[in-house]
Design an enzyme around this catalytic site. Structure first.
Site, short mmCIF file in Angstrom:
data_model
loop_
_atom_site.label_atom_id
_atom_site.label_comp_id
_atom_site.label_asym_id
_atom_site.label_seq_id
_atom_site.Cartn_x
_atom_site.Cartn_y
_atom_site.Cartn_z
N TYR A 152 0.85 -1.20 0.00
CA TYR A 152 0.00 0.00 0.00
C TYR A 152 0.88 1.25 0.00
O TYR A 152 1.71 1.45 0.90
CB TYR A 152 -0.91 -0.02 1.22
CG TYR A 152 -2.07 0.93 1.15
CD1 TYR A 152 -3.21 0.61 0.43
CD2 TYR A 152 -2.02 2.16 1.80
CE1 TYR A 152 -4.29 1.47 0.37
CE2 TYR A 152 -3.10 3.03 1.74
CZ TYR A 152 -4.22 2.69 1.02
OH TYR A 152 -5.28 3.55 0.96
N TYR A 203 -5.41 5.33 -7.63
CA TYR A 203 -5.67 5.17 -6.20
C TYR A 203 -7.11 4.72 -6.02
O TYR A 203 -8.03 5.53 -5.95
CB TYR A 203 -5.41 6.48 -5.45
CG TYR A 203 -5.64 6.38 -3.96
CD1 TYR A 203 -5.04 5.38 -3.22
CD2 TYR A 203 -6.44 7.30 -3.30
CE1 TYR A 203 -5.23 5.28 -1.86
CE2 TYR A 203 -6.63 7.23 -1.92
CZ TYR A 203 -6.03 6.21 -1.21
OH TYR A 203 -6.22 6.11 0.14
#
Length: 249
Positions: A152, A203
């Protein structure tokens, strides 16, 4: 503290102070992931980044510049999860869950959003260490067994800190580890975010990382890691508990 970027810039500064991490190390994360995104038809950012581009970029919250921040993107990813016996008859080859864990460090949780009250040895980290320990225990493997890591990456320094917390390199040595080319696709010891990640593909709250892991293990990824059999996918750190999942073909 008006935004997550302000908080994570302090986290990055502390890591730099304790371990000598440099902005050049953050740049390597951004540049390598952009190189991965260039080939992907779904990527939003496909123009290469040079080191000069990185250091000439607008500073947002020192030491984080424009390229250290994730994008704001619109999109969606769907994941279908079924029992393993049912998956055998599906159209696509199944990918299996070896282990999945979530949580925070001690009583502090994700310390970056808890008024910075974590102890120093845990503060300058991604908060994933207890998750990583439980995850590898559950899966019955070690970091050396992971072929590709989808980490992440809402801010570039957190990739470096996760590499440390998941045991791909010693604590405090994440900067030199990426500087040596270890996360590069095709040549690195642990290819990271082969799809470009949040920083360069899109994203979608980390869901593209799950998709990339599945494609890698099916052998259909754009930047295919040869012989990939085990993939690590992580989530956070954020105000929610951090998480990790290990998948296998």
């Amino acid at each position: 503290m008006l935004s997550p970027g302000h908080s994570f810039s302090l986290l990055a500064q502390r890591h730099m102070h304790l371990y000598g991490t440099k902005r050049e190390h953050f740049a390597e994360v951004c540049i390598s992931q952009r190189d991965n995104a260039i080939k992907r038809p779904t990527a939003i950012r496909t123009d290469p980044i040079t080191l000069d581009d990185y250091f000439n970029a607008r500073m947002i919250s020192d030491p984080l510049c424009l390229f250290d921040y994730t994008m704001e993107s619109d999109g969606a990813v769907a994941v279908i999860t079924v029992a393993a016996d049912r998956a055998k008859d599906l159209r696509q080859p199944p990918v299996y869950i070896m282990g999945s864990a979530h949580g925070g460090t001690g009583r502090w949780g994700p310390g970056i959003f808890r008024y910075f009250q974590a102890p120093d040895e845990e503060f300058a980290s991604s908060g994933h260490r207890p998750v990583a320990k439980r995850l590898f225990e559950m899966a019955g493997i070690t970091p050396k067994d992971v072929d590709v890591a989808l980490l992440y990456d809402h801010f570039s320094p957190l990739v470096i800190m996760q590499l440390e917390d998941y045991g791909f390199c010693p604590i405090g040595e994440g900067g030199p580890f990426v500087a040596d080319g270890n996360i590069r696709y095709g040549t690195g010891s642990i290819p990271v975010n082969t799809h470009g990640g949040n920083l360069s593909e899109a994203y979608i709250i980390g869901m593209t990382h799950v998709r990339e892991a599945v494609e890698q293990l099916r052998g259909t990824a754009v930047n295919q890691v040869a012989g990939a059999e085990v993939a690590l996918v992580t989530g956070g750190p954020a105000s929610l508990p951090v998480s990790g999942t290990i998948l296998r073909k």
